[in-house]
Design an enzyme around this catalytic site. Structure first.
Site, short mmCIF file in Angstrom:
data_model
loop_
_atom_site.label_atom_id
_atom_site.label_comp_id
_atom_site.label_asym_id
_atom_site.label_seq_id
_atom_site.Cartn_x
_atom_site.Cartn_y
_atom_site.Cartn_z
N SER A 141 0.79 -1.24 0.22
CA SER A 141 -0.04 -0.02 -0.07
C SER A 141 0.80 1.25 0.00
CB SER A 141 -0.86 -0.19 1.14
OG SER A 141 -1.87 0.79 1.07
N ASP A 267 -9.95 -4.04 -5.56
CA ASP A 267 -9.51 -3.16 -4.48
C ASP A 267 -10.18 -1.85 -4.28
OD1 ASP A 267 -8.00 -1.62 -2.66
OD2 ASP A 267 -6.22 -2.28 -3.30
N HIS A 296 -7.92 -5.07 -0.78
CA HIS A 296 -6.83 -4.42 -0.37
C HIS A 296 -5.91 -5.05 0.57
CE1 HIS A 296 -4.47 -0.54 -0.61
NE2 HIS A 296 -4.38 -0.71 0.68
#
Length: 322
Positions: A141, A267, A296
């Site tokens: 991320s 996501d 995610h």
């Protein structure tokens, strides 16, 4: 480089983005990772805490692991990767970004998506050990955006750095922030903001000349946080200047190190701009895999390493074979 076809097939119950994201973040347990902490001093006198774990036999290969927004080196998506690599003969060092290791950092600044100077300091520290001929980096991320920016900025990279892996990458920070602020992600945004404000609060007393109580009270959204704190503390004009300059998307054409991006199509944190199809097709060093499922930082595989961890190791092995 053609877009990679993904082989990821989740359990039937993990197909929904929300289930995959939440289960992986809150319910997953990873055991058997023995981490040893080392504190390093950064060039600006602040510090980073690094959590090391090792393969059973002495190794000349290491993977550096970078967590996401308000994460740390003990999150299952970090320890899961460390365990999988340790079990396959590769050492791991997990970075706790400034203020994320359980102790407040020393300066008014902290960490952000584009803080590649701290990653550079970590790479140099790992190399100073004199043990590793092969270095790999995996970012998750926020950490994924950071590592792609790092290898695409044009700095001279060490020859020991062989490949990077970026998972659930917000390649376009403005677009990703817009998704986070949408109604479908409201619960995530509220949680992130609460954590960020809790960490910022002590800095009001510590650095009263840098931020006021009125400034703090004006923070109602993640964009406000980046406007009031992230941008000002790290040399950007405002939140949108930060998003523009720190997004990795613009740096992908310059990448010269094999780089695997794994972004699930479901996501909910990623905007359309976060799937860099054009950039991958134009740069043979950028490999883009877009599984249909995964959420995610999800990618659940029951009873074994998660899919993104398995793929990271496979990629490292592929690159190693040359």
């Amino acid at each position: 480089m053609p877009i990679l076809e993904s082989t990821y097939k989740p359990p039937f119950w993990a197909k929904k983005s929300f289930v995959s994201t939440v289960f992986s973040g809150l319910a997953r347990k990873v055991e058997g990772v023995d981490q040893t902490r080392e504190r390093i001093t950064l060039p600006d006198t602040d510090f980073l805490d690094l959590d090391w774990s090792y393969a059973q036999q002495k190794s000349n290969r290491i993977i550096i692991l970078l967590h996401g927004l308000e994460g740390n080196a003990q999150r299952p998506y970090i320890t899961g990767t460390a365990k999988h690599f340790n079990n396959n003969g590769v050492d791991a060092v997990a970075v706790n970004f400034r203020g994320c290791g359980g102790e407040p950092n020393l300066l008014f600044r902290s960490y952000h998506s584009g803080a590649t100077e701290d990653l550079d300091a970590t790479v140099k520290h790992v190399l100073s050990k004199g043990q590793y001929d092969e270095i790999y980096i995996k970012g998750i991320s926020l950490g994924a955006n950071m590592v792609l920016k790092y290898v695409g900025e044009g700095r001279e990279l060490p020859t020991e750095l062989k490949a990077v892996i970026a998972v659930s990458t917000p390649c376009d920070l403005k677009g990703s922030c817009g998704e986070l602020l949408s109604l479908k992600n409201k619960h995530y945004a509220i949680r992130f903001l609460a954590h960020l404000k809790d960490k910022l609060k002590p800095k009001l007393e510590q650095f009263p000349n840098n931020i006021s109580v009125a400034d703090f009270d004006s923070i109602k959204t993640l964009i406000d946080f980046d406007d009031v704190y992230t941008s000002k503390a790290h040399g950007f004009k405002d939140a949108f200047d930060y998003y523009e300059k720190a997004s990795c998307l613009q740096f992908l054409p310059n990448i010269k190190v094999p780089s695997l991006i794994i972004n699930a199509l479901n996501d909910s944190f990623l905007s359309a701009e976060c799937y860099p199809v054009k950039e991958a097709k134009q740069n043979s060093n950028v490999l883009l895999e877009m599984p249909k499922y995964g959420g995610h930082v999800g990618f659940i595989q029951k009873g074994k390493a998660y899919y993104n961890e398995q793929r990271a190791l496979e990629f490292v092995i592929e690159v190693g074979k040359g």
